[in-house]
Design a protein around this motif. Sequence first.
Motif, short mmCIF file in Angstrom:
data_model
loop_
_atom_site.label_atom_id
_atom_site.label_comp_id
_atom_site.label_asym_id
_atom_site.label_seq_id
_atom_site.Cartn_x
_atom_site.Cartn_y
_atom_site.Cartn_z
N ARG A 87 0.76 -1.24 0.01
CA ARG A 87 0.03 -0.03 0.10
C ARG A 87 0.94 1.09 -0.03
O ARG A 87 0.73 2.02 -0.91
N ASP A 139 -2.95 5.56 8.45
CA ASP A 139 -3.88 4.25 8.77
C ASP A 139 -4.05 3.40 7.49
O ASP A 139 -4.35 4.02 6.50
N LYS A 186 -6.75 -1.27 7.80
CA LYS A 186 -6.93 -2.66 8.33
C LYS A 186 -7.76 -3.04 9.38
O LYS A 186 -7.97 -2.10 10.42
N MET A 200 -8.80 -0.02 11.98
CA MET A 200 -9.32 1.02 10.92
C MET A 200 -10.15 1.89 11.60
O MET A 200 -11.21 1.59 12.16
N SER A 201 -10.04 3.18 11.48
CA SER A 201 -10.91 4.18 11.78
C SER A 201 -11.83 4.12 10.33
O SER A 201 -11.63 3.63 9.36
N ARG A 228 -6.63 15.55 -7.68
CA ARG A 228 -5.43 14.49 -7.74
C ARG A 228 -4.75 14.66 -6.47
O ARG A 228 -4.58 13.67 -5.59
N GLN A 287 -4.12 12.18 -3.17
CA GLN A 287 -2.69 11.66 -2.72
C GLN A 287 -2.46 12.03 -1.36
O GLN A 287 -1.90 10.94 -0.67
N ALA A 309 -4.53 9.68 1.24
CA ALA A 309 -4.26 8.30 1.28
C ALA A 309 -3.71 8.10 2.49
O ALA A 309 -4.33 6.68 3.13
N ALA A 310 -2.92 8.49 3.07
CA ALA A 310 -2.26 7.92 4.31
C ALA A 310 -3.18 7.93 5.54
O ALA A 310 -3.36 7.16 6.37
N LEU A 311 -4.01 8.82 5.39
CA LEU A 311 -5.41 8.92 6.53
C LEU A 311 -6.53 8.19 5.98
O LEU A 311 -7.50 8.07 6.89
N ASN A 312 -6.32 7.28 5.09
CA ASN A 312 -7.30 6.37 4.67
C ASN A 312 -8.49 6.92 4.20
O ASN A 312 -9.81 6.37 4.45
N HIS A 330 -7.46 8.21 -8.36
CA HIS A 330 -7.46 8.24 -7.05
C HIS A 330 -8.98 8.38 -6.32
O HIS A 330 -9.14 8.55 -5.08
N GLU A 347 -2.99 18.11 2.71
CA GLU A 347 -3.50 17.44 4.18
C GLU A 347 -4.13 18.37 4.84
O GLU A 347 -5.11 17.99 5.60
N ARG A 365 -7.78 18.30 6.46
CA ARG A 365 -7.96 17.94 8.06
C ARG A 365 -9.08 19.37 8.14
O ARG A 365 -9.68 19.01 9.03
N ALA A 367 -12.62 18.27 7.02
CA ALA A 367 -13.18 17.11 7.82
C ALA A 367 -13.34 17.32 9.17
O ALA A 367 -13.49 16.45 10.12
N ASN A 368 -13.01 18.52 9.77
CA ASN A 368 -13.08 19.12 11.18
C ASN A 368 -12.01 18.17 12.07
O ASN A 368 -12.05 17.82 13.04
N MET A 369 -10.66 18.07 11.55
CA MET A 369 -9.64 17.24 12.21
C MET A 369 -8.59 18.36 12.67
O MET A 369 -8.67 19.58 11.79
#
Lengths: 373, 373
Positions: free
Chosen positions: A17, A332, A335, B1-2, B17, B21, B24-27, B44, B287, B291, B294-296
């Motif tokens: 991944r 994340d 999984k 997994m969240s 795009r 990208q 992706a790390a934040l799923n 993506h 990112e 964030r 999404a209210n992060m």
Amino acid sequence: MSQPFCFGIVGAGQLGRMLAQAGAALNARFTFLDPSDDPCGRAHGHHLKADWQDGAALAQLVSASDAITFEFENVPSDAVTTLAASRPTYPPAKALDTARDRWSEKSLFMRLGIEVPPLALVDNQADLDAGVATIGLPAVLKTRTLGYDGKGQKVLREMADVAGTFAELGNVPLILEGFIAFDHEVSVIAVRSRDGETRAWPLSRNEHRSGILHCATPLAEHPLQNVAEAAAFNVMHELDYVGVMAFEFFVVSDDAGQHRLLANEIAPRVHNSGHWSIEGAVTSQFENHLRAVANMPLGETSLLAPCAMLNIIGRMPARDAVLAVPGTRLHDYGKAPRAGRKIGHITVLAADTASLDARIAAVEALLVNDLGK
Amino acid sequence: MSQPFCFGIVGAGQLGRMLAQAGAALNARFTFLDPSDDPCGRAHGHHLKADWQDGAALAQLVSASDAITFEFENVPSDAVTTLAASRPTYPPAKALDTARDRWSEKSLFMRLGIEVPPLALVDNQADLDAGVATIGLPAVLKTRTLGYDGKGQKVLREMADVAGTFAELGNVPLILEGFIAFDHEVSVIAVRSRDGETRAWPLSRNEHRSGILHCATPLAEHPLQNVAEAAAFNVMHELDYVGVMAFEFFVVSDDAGQHRLLANEIAPRVHNSGHWSIEGAVTSQFENHLRAVANMPLGETSLLAPCAMLNIIGRMPARDAVLAVPGTRLHDYGKAPRAGRKIGHITVLAADTASLDARIAAVEALLVNDLGK
């Protein structure tokens, strides 16, 4: 648009991944071979759901790929041979074969003059008894193959632990290693291109908990950097290696307080102790692995900032609490949580090491890892 | 997994795009609404191919998304209103409306006490004649809406350029701006969270060629950083802004050699002059936009190393030659090359500014950009 480079990857877990995530900027395409129903890598490519030795699936992987690589070393040799006959396939079978077997890899280290712990090959209980007599106790008994994250290992502390242990570990080939009172563990992540160029990232100091990596911290200008790099480059040269390889060492102190390295093992792939390179290095281990396999020039491996990586194991921490710690980047893997399973990681970055330590402590306080042990 | 966070993005070009990208790390998962057949973002995420005002497609976007954002500002207000009625949708319609119209944005700047070039509103030839009489020549005539990359602009150098020009530019609403003999152009990329927290990245110095951004270089500790940040934060507060916004300024020198900023324009989205933040900052603009939407919690925006971004326009350079320059990271958007089209960018990183300058020069020597002008 350059013609997209198509990678085939055997295995579609988090390493596959993250390879695909690294390849996205380069406009690379990915096809994964993995027998699981819903491996987490499939979010970023085409998933061939089949066993490693499924001939039709291997043929599909070949036809979809410009070059092929692996996210884990326990791929059957036959499958590797099949793939390599049709496409550039790296690392080479010889490297996978060597890394799959602790005795082969240790033998290679010794042949290259890389210092290892005291060792004995154990094919039966008599070998074990003889080995213990030579090496002494405590010692660690490890299966020659299929061990990872502390699995397939037993520490022998006293003679009572020795009797009958060969059968207890399944009557499989083992090695016995002298127990090393190490100062700490480090790894070097290195990469070798198709034309033999090599690069290494700064040594990573690795802290394990219950045999599973907990925290990896790159060390700027470590005095043993050159020693570790030389060992990795020698091994890679010997194996005609292409791609990223991790080399784990024990750091031991001699009586004069000097540190030296004892070789533990290699992993013929991108490695958990190099995940900090995604944000913390000019080029990550994932991107350089792709560049090497695709015959592109390697990227610079220098450190951008003090940083560390903390594994998320078994249970996700509260996402927003993690993101609220300054300098954190959350990965994340998508999984399902399960005890002992790596389901994500957190990179922590900071302007200086004091600040880094405080941030690591803040993140550690939020982890709710379930190691399952 | 969240639980994966699902973003809806209006527009699926390279900005969409790169948002995907970054996610992706934040799923995170992505659904794009874009009328193009094969927009580069669709690699993506899920692509809804439909016009911006297609009611059924807007409903699909809503049902697929936890929150919705935009990769460009020229979205019809009706569509924004429809989306915002059902899902958190940022930046708000008010911000898009303001940024779409040069007179609205300049009026806002003036109301907030942010210095702007001499200005006049031009709704007919008489307004233009009067504006030229007040502001003098040279001056720049710009369409109030739909201008980008130097399009919809005309420089008036002498009185002969003025007569009949209102009709020549299409009888559309215009503004006339005094021609600024600026020292250089900068932008600040800033981000505001749903609860009003703000962050900004270091000012970027922006060099344009034929009206298109050529090179963006973040400037550590620029003396006008605080002034630019304050202007951006004031505008964002006024617009109830959520997400990333870019604010472009001219840097002018007064008679005493002091620099000050004149506000040019805002872009209510991630911006080309912030692409270096992917590798060069602790958290990228992409990112942090996600964030915020999404209210992060927002991520740290500090610079990791001297770096710069060079645009790839119209024609791809030789990939391997670019990758062979130390410290380069290539972004290939997967778009068909066409004169004047942004099809990729290159981030260059270095340990110090002297080394950075040499690397930028090496990359510039490899670019074969076709600006189409």
